[in-house]
Design a protein around this motif. Structure first.
Motif, PDB file in Angstrom:
ATOM      1  N   MET A 197       0.834  -1.201   0.000  1.00 43.78           N
ATOM      2  CA  MET A 197       0.000   0.000   0.000  1.00 43.78           C
ATOM      3  C   MET A 197       0.867   1.249   0.000  1.00 43.78           C
ATOM      4  O   MET A 197       0.576   2.226  -0.677  1.00 43.78           O
ATOM      5  CB  MET A 197      -0.894  -0.049   1.242  1.00 43.78           C
ATOM      6  CG  MET A 197      -2.091   0.859   1.199  1.00 43.78           C
ATOM      7  SD  MET A 197      -3.301   0.437  -0.070  1.00 43.78           S
ATOM      8  CE  MET A 197      -4.423  -0.598   0.818  1.00 43.78           C
ATOM      9  N   THR A 198       1.973   1.208   0.750  1.00 45.58           N
ATOM     10  CA  THR A 198       2.885   2.352   0.755  1.00 45.58           C
ATOM     11  C   THR A 198       3.477   2.557  -0.635  1.00 45.58           C
ATOM     12  O   THR A 198       3.525   3.684  -1.134  1.00 45.58           O
ATOM     13  CB  THR A 198       4.030   2.116   1.766  1.00 45.58           C
ATOM     14  OG1 THR A 198       3.480   1.524   2.938  1.00 45.58           O
ATOM     15  CG2 THR A 198       4.728   3.395   2.118  1.00 45.58           C
ATOM     16  N   GLY A 199       3.898   1.444  -1.252  1.00 46.04           N
ATOM     17  CA  GLY A 199       4.458   1.524  -2.598  1.00 46.04           C
ATOM     18  C   GLY A 199       3.450   2.104  -3.583  1.00 46.04           C
ATOM     19  O   GLY A 199       3.779   2.982  -4.380  1.00 46.04           O
ATOM     20  N   ASN A 200       2.212   1.620  -3.506  1.00 45.01           N
ATOM     21  CA  ASN A 200       1.181   2.118  -4.415  1.00 45.01           C
ATOM     22  C   ASN A 200       0.914   3.598  -4.183  1.00 45.01           C
ATOM     23  O   ASN A 200       0.643   4.339  -5.135  1.00 45.01           O
ATOM     24  CB  ASN A 200      -0.120   1.332  -4.232  1.00 45.01           C
ATOM     25  CG  ASN A 200      -0.004  -0.070  -4.787  1.00 45.01           C
ATOM     26  OD1 ASN A 200       0.892  -0.353  -5.586  1.00 45.01           O
ATOM     27  ND2 ASN A 200      -0.884  -0.950  -4.357  1.00 45.01           N
ATOM     28  N   ALA A 201       0.972   4.029  -2.930  1.00 41.86           N
ATOM     29  CA  ALA A 201       0.752   5.449  -2.636  1.00 41.86           C
ATOM     30  C   ALA A 201       1.855   6.284  -3.269  1.00 41.86           C
ATOM     31  O   ALA A 201       1.601   7.344  -3.842  1.00 41.86           O
ATOM     32  CB  ALA A 201       0.709   5.676  -1.126  1.00 41.86           C
ATOM     33  N   VAL A 202       3.095   5.781  -3.208  1.00 42.93           N
ATOM     34  CA  VAL A 202       4.211   6.551  -3.749  1.00 42.93           C
ATOM     35  C   VAL A 202       4.095   6.703  -5.261  1.00 42.93           C
ATOM     36  O   VAL A 202       4.337   7.768  -5.817  1.00 42.93           O
ATOM     37  CB  VAL A 202       5.558   5.878  -3.376  1.00 42.93           C
ATOM     38  CG1 VAL A 202       6.699   6.514  -4.148  1.00 42.93           C
ATOM     39  CG2 VAL A 202       5.794   5.978  -1.891  1.00 42.93           C
ATOM     40  N   ILE A 203       3.647   5.641  -5.936  1.00 41.22           N
ATOM     41  CA  ILE A 203       3.569   5.721  -7.399  1.00 41.22           C
ATOM     42  C   ILE A 203       2.208   6.221  -7.869  1.00 41.22           C
ATOM     43  O   ILE A 203       1.927   6.340  -9.057  1.00 41.22           O
ATOM     44  CB  ILE A 203       3.933   4.363  -8.046  1.00 41.22           C
ATOM     45  CG1 ILE A 203       4.381   4.574  -9.491  1.00 41.22           C
ATOM     46  CG2 ILE A 203       2.813   3.358  -7.918  1.00 41.22           C
ATOM     47  CD1 ILE A 203       5.066   3.398 -10.107  1.00 41.22           C
ATOM     48  N   GLY A 204       1.356   6.560  -6.911  1.00 42.02           N
ATOM     49  CA  GLY A 204       0.068   7.162  -7.259  1.00 42.02           C
ATOM     50  C   GLY A 204      -0.906   6.179  -7.853  1.00 42.02           C
ATOM     51  O   GLY A 204      -1.742   6.552  -8.669  1.00 42.02           O
ATOM     52  N   LEU A 205      -0.821   4.923  -7.460  1.00 42.98           N
ATOM     53  CA  LEU A 205      -1.728   3.912  -8.018  1.00 42.98           C
ATOM     54  C   LEU A 205      -2.593   3.276  -6.928  1.00 42.98           C
ATOM     55  O   LEU A 205      -2.966   2.120  -7.024  1.00 42.98           O
ATOM     56  CB  LEU A 205      -0.936   2.815  -8.736  1.00 42.98           C
ATOM     57  CG  LEU A 205      -0.350   3.181 -10.087  1.00 42.98           C
ATOM     58  CD1 LEU A 205       0.442   2.027 -10.657  1.00 42.98           C
ATOM     59  CD2 LEU A 205      -1.427   3.594 -11.064  1.00 42.98           C
ATOM     60  N   LEU A 206      -2.897   4.058  -5.892  1.00 42.10           N
ATOM     61  CA  LEU A 206      -3.818   3.541  -4.882  1.00 42.10           C
ATOM     62  C   LEU A 206      -5.152   3.288  -5.555  1.00 42.10           C
ATOM     63  O   LEU A 206      -5.614   4.092  -6.354  1.00 42.10           O
ATOM     64  CB  LEU A 206      -4.008   4.569  -3.772  1.00 42.10           C
ATOM     65  CG  LEU A 206      -2.864   4.693  -2.756  1.00 42.10           C
ATOM     66  CD1 LEU A 206      -3.171   5.812  -1.786  1.00 42.10           C
ATOM     67  CD2 LEU A 206      -2.666   3.398  -2.017  1.00 42.10           C
ATOM     68  N   GLU A 207      -5.761   2.161  -5.217  1.00 41.43           N
ATOM     69  CA  GLU A 207      -7.055   1.883  -5.832  1.00 41.43           C
ATOM     70  C   GLU A 207      -8.151   2.432  -4.948  1.00 41.43           C
ATOM     71  O   GLU A 207      -8.160   2.208  -3.751  1.00 41.43           O
ATOM     72  CB  GLU A 207      -7.205   0.375  -6.039  1.00 41.43           C
ATOM     73  CG  GLU A 207      -6.628  -0.036  -7.381  1.00 41.43           C
ATOM     74  CD  GLU A 207      -6.480  -1.529  -7.515  1.00 41.43           C
ATOM     75  OE1 GLU A 207      -7.439  -2.234  -7.191  1.00 41.43           O
ATOM     76  OE2 GLU A 207      -5.402  -1.966  -7.947  1.00 41.43           O
ATOM     77  N   ARG A 208      -9.045   3.169  -5.561  1.00 40.56           N
ATOM     78  CA  ARG A 208     -10.139   3.726  -4.775  1.00 40.56           C
ATOM     79  C   ARG A 208     -10.886   2.616  -4.067  1.00 40.56           C
ATOM     80  O   ARG A 208     -10.997   1.533  -4.606  1.00 40.56           O
ATOM     81  CB  ARG A 208     -11.084   4.512  -5.692  1.00 40.56           C
ATOM     82  CG  ARG A 208     -10.622   5.968  -5.832  1.00 40.56           C
ATOM     83  CD  ARG A 208     -11.640   6.780  -6.570  1.00 40.56           C
ATOM     84  NE  ARG A 208     -11.739   6.354  -7.958  1.00 40.56           N
ATOM     85  CZ  ARG A 208     -12.590   6.908  -8.827  1.00 40.56           C
ATOM     86  NH1 ARG A 208     -13.400   7.857  -8.450  1.00 40.56           N
ATOM     87  NH2 ARG A 208     -12.640   6.481 -10.070  1.00 40.56           N
ATOM     88  N   PRO A 209     -11.386   2.872  -2.865  1.00 39.93           N
ATOM     89  CA  PRO A 209     -11.463   4.163  -2.163  1.00 39.93           C
ATOM     90  C   PRO A 209     -10.247   4.515  -1.308  1.00 39.93           C
ATOM     91  O   PRO A 209     -10.309   5.499  -0.586  1.00 39.93           O
ATOM     92  CB  PRO A 209     -12.693   3.987  -1.290  1.00 39.93           C
ATOM     93  CG  PRO A 209     -12.716   2.528  -0.985  1.00 39.93           C
ATOM     94  CD  PRO A 209     -12.128   1.829  -2.159  1.00 39.93           C
ATOM     95  N   ALA A 210      -9.158   3.747  -1.404  1.00 42.23           N
ATOM     96  CA  ALA A 210      -7.970   4.100  -0.617  1.00 42.23           C
ATOM     97  C   ALA A 210      -7.421   5.447  -1.089  1.00 42.23           C
ATOM     98  O   ALA A 210      -7.372   5.705  -2.290  1.00 42.23           O
ATOM     99  CB  ALA A 210      -6.907   3.011  -0.783  1.00 42.23           C
ATOM    100  N   HIS A 211      -7.031   6.299  -0.154  1.00 42.53           N
ATOM    101  CA  HIS A 211      -6.482   7.594  -0.547  1.00 42.53           C
ATOM    102  C   HIS A 211      -5.555   8.119   0.560  1.00 42.53           C
ATOM    103  O   HIS A 211      -5.657   7.714   1.716  1.00 42.53           O
ATOM    104  CB  HIS A 211      -7.600   8.591  -0.820  1.00 42.53           C
ATOM    105  CG  HIS A 211      -8.454   8.858   0.383  1.00 42.53           C
ATOM    106  ND1 HIS A 211      -9.409   7.964   0.814  1.00 42.53           N
ATOM    107  CD2 HIS A 211      -8.484   9.890   1.248  1.00 42.53           C
ATOM    108  CE1 HIS A 211      -9.990   8.442   1.896  1.00 42.53           C
ATOM    109  NE2 HIS A 211      -9.460   9.598   2.189  1.00 42.53           N
ATOM    110  N   ILE A 212      -4.672   9.043   0.134  1.00 43.92           N
ATOM    111  CA  ILE A 212      -3.733   9.640   1.080  1.00 43.92           C
ATOM    112  C   ILE A 212      -4.478  10.724   1.865  1.00 43.92           C
ATOM    113  O   ILE A 212      -5.132  11.586   1.281  1.00 43.92           O
ATOM    114  CB  ILE A 212      -2.538  10.260   0.335  1.00 43.92           C
ATOM    115  CG1 ILE A 212      -1.758   9.156  -0.387  1.00 43.92           C
ATOM    116  CG2 ILE A 212      -1.637  11.019   1.301  1.00 43.92           C
ATOM    117  CD1 ILE A 212      -0.654   9.680  -1.274  1.00 43.92           C
ATOM    118  N   VAL A 213      -4.394  10.637   3.189  1.00 41.61           N
ATOM    119  CA  VAL A 213      -5.113  11.602   4.019  1.00 41.61           C
ATOM    120  C   VAL A 213      -4.174  12.728   4.455  1.00 41.61           C
ATOM    121  O   VAL A 213      -4.522  13.893   4.393  1.00 41.61           O
ATOM    122  CB  VAL A 213      -5.695  10.907   5.261  1.00 41.61           C
ATOM    123  CG1 VAL A 213      -6.417  11.911   6.141  1.00 41.61           C
ATOM    124  CG2 VAL A 213      -6.638   9.817   4.833  1.00 41.61           C
TER     125      VAL A 213
END
Lengths: 329, 327
Positions: free
Chosen positions: A50-66
């Motif tokens: 999840m951290t990796g996906n957040a860094v590359i901007g590929l978080l899958e909704r509904p996950a998001h950076i708060v």
């Protein structure tokens, strides 16, 4: 001081669900420097990928950076628009996926997939892109790259395919590579080759690598520093040698005890009692406290320890002393 | 590859023989053509003579054998009703059906793939949801009802388009076409929509499902992680992978478009082979029915064969494994 390629500061990722908000990544901070491999280790669901996906901007909704910051070579990237972020992906940040069998498009030749990526990010002609693609394949150790560039993915073996994936992740010369379980789907003998390749490319090009894995052996083999994650939080962060030989966090200590080592002989492996809590049911205080044999009252009721506020290698109110002192355990 | 094609052609021939046999066997139960051919004032002697002339007094196996013998030479006999060679009648009617099937097949494929991709990419919009709901109507309404509805709206109420027939046609040396005249094109619109609507909604729903499936694949995530544009990802990476199963279904649907044309042609009095067949059934015109059925089965089998060969063109995995394996 060298500027880190990637700097994550107190990153929080949330997933709103019907039963409440989950935090798969909770106040995680670390830096990755050029030419360094940072291993991220932890159980399934610990928030590594999840951290990796957040860094590359590929978080899958509904996950998001708060909240929190992600800085790439000093520039914030967590608030970029979708189209700006796309230009960074591949160009500044490359990503290697777990399964080389499924991460290549079966209907396009490896050459086509390389050339389209190169043309997308670098100002080169199609012909130059083709030459670069061949060079990229040669660099990752694919024999007869010039002939094989017209081959389809299914004509390569698993290890060769992972080399192609690495070539694809690196072909636009990114500063940072996120390798999400790059060896998990491979044979052990091939694993070692891929790790060696990653290490070599990292050194030669000065790329920062985020190596996500659940395999302590891979960490020991490849990483310079290691970040241990537990229930979305960073449990321990430090140089591999220090963390492996002298873990400060009881969770890391438990993990080391459950890793088979040749030197240990045929003794039964230690287990950490219980299992990682679900994100919806995190305990008060330290997330590891219910399973921790050293837990005190403050661990179960007080605020959660974070590396930032305990100012140490481990996010623990009572970091373990030197290994020798509790060898009786 | 060649061996594979030859084997498939051989299998196809066996299928055709079986189809012909079954069809022919059924014809002996549909009624007596002699009843219709002779007038009210017939005698038993007339009937017997005609039967013998037509070979209807023979067992049906013998009839079937004779039919095959003649058919192999391209001779399907004379129509009982019109007294002209069946091949001539069919050749006359075929262009109408082929043009109709081609246009509606084209509409169905282009519309189906387009809408399918659109509804797959924009999953949450109002318009895609509306299209998905509307497609249920297309799938569930029977063809003849759609035809009648269209006639009611566009011919009766608005009077924009003709309700029957082909309009003016131009004869291009044995092939009559409605493409070259305004009235021909206008007459084509309603039947083509009627015939193609069901196929279009079917293809659309299939493309949507396949596309959503493909968009979840790792190689799509990897393509995103490489920073490719959404356009490249959707149309170069996803669509190509979506089309492999879609082509099979579409190919087979093309066969059923021609077969379903019977209903559409009846509703719109379209002068094609479907209408010819329906009329032939009413008059127990066995040579016409047999020739029609053989033609349809040749078409189905042929399309199947083409679809199989198309696989090789699209999917490199099949192509290479075949040639390497030497099957």
């Amino acid at each position: 001081m060298v500027q880190p390629v990637l700097s994550i500061k107190s990153l929080v990722v949330e997933i709103p669900t019907r039963k409440g908000v989950l935090r798969p990544v909770d106040r995680v901070s670390y830096d990755i420097f050029p030419g360094e491999i940072l291993g991220i280790v932890g159980e399934s669901g610990a928030g590594k990928s999840m951290t990796g996906n957040a860094v590359i901007g590929l978080l899958e909704r509904p996950a998001h950076i708060v909240s929190g910051d992600i800085l790439l070579s000093g520039n914030p990237i967590h608030n970029l628009s979708a189209s700006e972020f796309r230009k960074i992906r591949g160009k500044k940040i490359g990503m290697i996926f777990q399964d080389p069998l499924t991460s290549l498009n079966p209907l396009l030749t490896v050459g086509e997939q390389l050339v389209e990526t190169i043309i997308e990010h670098l100002a080169v002609s199609k012909k130059q892109a083709q030459e670069r693609a061949i060079a990229a394949l040669e660099e990752v150790g694919i024999p007869a790259a010039r002939e094989r560039i017209g081959s389809y993915p299914h004509q390569f073996s698993g290890g060769m395919r992972q080399r192609v994936v690495i070539a694809l992740a690196l072909c636009a010369e990114p500063d940072l590579v996120i390798a999400d379980e790059p060896t998990t789907a491979l044979d052990v003998s091939v694993q070692a080759q891929i790790i060696a390749l990653l290490k070599r490319l990292c050194r030669e090009r000065g790329v920062g690598v985020m190596l996500v894995t659940h395999d302590m052996g891979v960490i020991a083999e490849a990483a310079d520093r290691v970040a241990v994650m537990y229930a979305g939080r960073l449990a321990e962060l430090g140089a591999v040698r220090d963390v492996l030989s002298d873990p400060k966090h009881p969770y890391t200590y438990g993990l080391m005890g459950s890793t088979p080592l040749a030197s240990r002989g045929l003794k039964r492996l230690n287990q950490i009692p219980g299992s990682m809590p679900r994100l919806g049911a995190l305990p008060e205080g330290c997330a590891f406290s219910p399973r921790c044999e050293f837990a005190q009252e403050v661990c179960k009721t007080g605020s959660s320890p974070f590396i930032a506020n305990v100012d140490a290698q481990a996010a623990c109110w009572f970091p373990l002393p030197h290994t020798k002192s509790r060898s009786s355990k | 590859m060649l061996a594979y094609v030859l084997r498939r052609i051989f299998q196809s021939l066996i299928v055709l023989l079986a189809v012909g046999f079954v069809a022919f066997a059924m014809f002996s139960f549909v009624g007596d053509p002699v009843d219709n051919m002779l007038g009210q004032e017939r005698t038993q002697a007339d009937i017997d003579r005609l039967r013998e002339q037509l070979g209807l007094d023979q067992p049906f196996i013998v009839q079937y054998w004779r039919f095959l013998e003649q058919a192999a030479q391209g001779n399907f006999g004379l129509s009982y009703r019109q007294g002209r060679p069946v091949s001539e009648i069919i050749a006359e009617r075929l262009p109408a059906t082929i043009e109709l099937a081609f246009v509606s097949g084209f509409l169905a494929f282009v519309g189906g793939v387009g809408l399918g991709v659109f509804t797959a990419i924009r999953r949450h919009g109002v318009l895609p949801s509306f299209i998905m709901t509307a497609s249920l109507i297309g799938v569930s309404l029977p063809t003849f009802l759609i035809g009648i509805l269209l006639i009611y709206i566009f011919s009766v109420e608005f009077g924009w388009l003709p309700s029957f027939g082909r309009g003016e046609v131009v004869d291009l040396g044995g092939w009559t076409t409605g493409f070259l005249t305004a009235s021909g094109l206008k007459a084509l619109i309603l039947p083509a929509i009627t015939l193609g609507l069901y196929q279009m909604t079917l293809i659309m729903r299939l493309v949507r499902t396949e596309m959503l499936e493909v968009l979840r694949m790792d190689y799509i995530r990897f393509a995103r992680a490489r920073g490719l544009t959404e356009k490249t990802i959707n149309f170069r990476h996803a669509l190509k992978n979506t089309l492999v199963p879609v082509i099979t279904i579409t190919g087979l649907q093309l066969g059923s478009i021609i077969a379903f044309a019977i209903i559409t042609e009846t509703v719109f009095q379209w002068p094609g082979v479907g209408l010819l067949f329906i009329n032939a059934v009413q008059f127990v015109d066995i040579p016409v029915m047999a020739a029609y059925l053989m033609m349809i089965s040749v078409m189905f089998v042929g399309i199947n064969l083409i679809v199989d060969i198309l696989y090789f063109a699209i999917d490199p995995r099949l192509r290479i494994e075949r040639s390497v394996g030497g099957h």
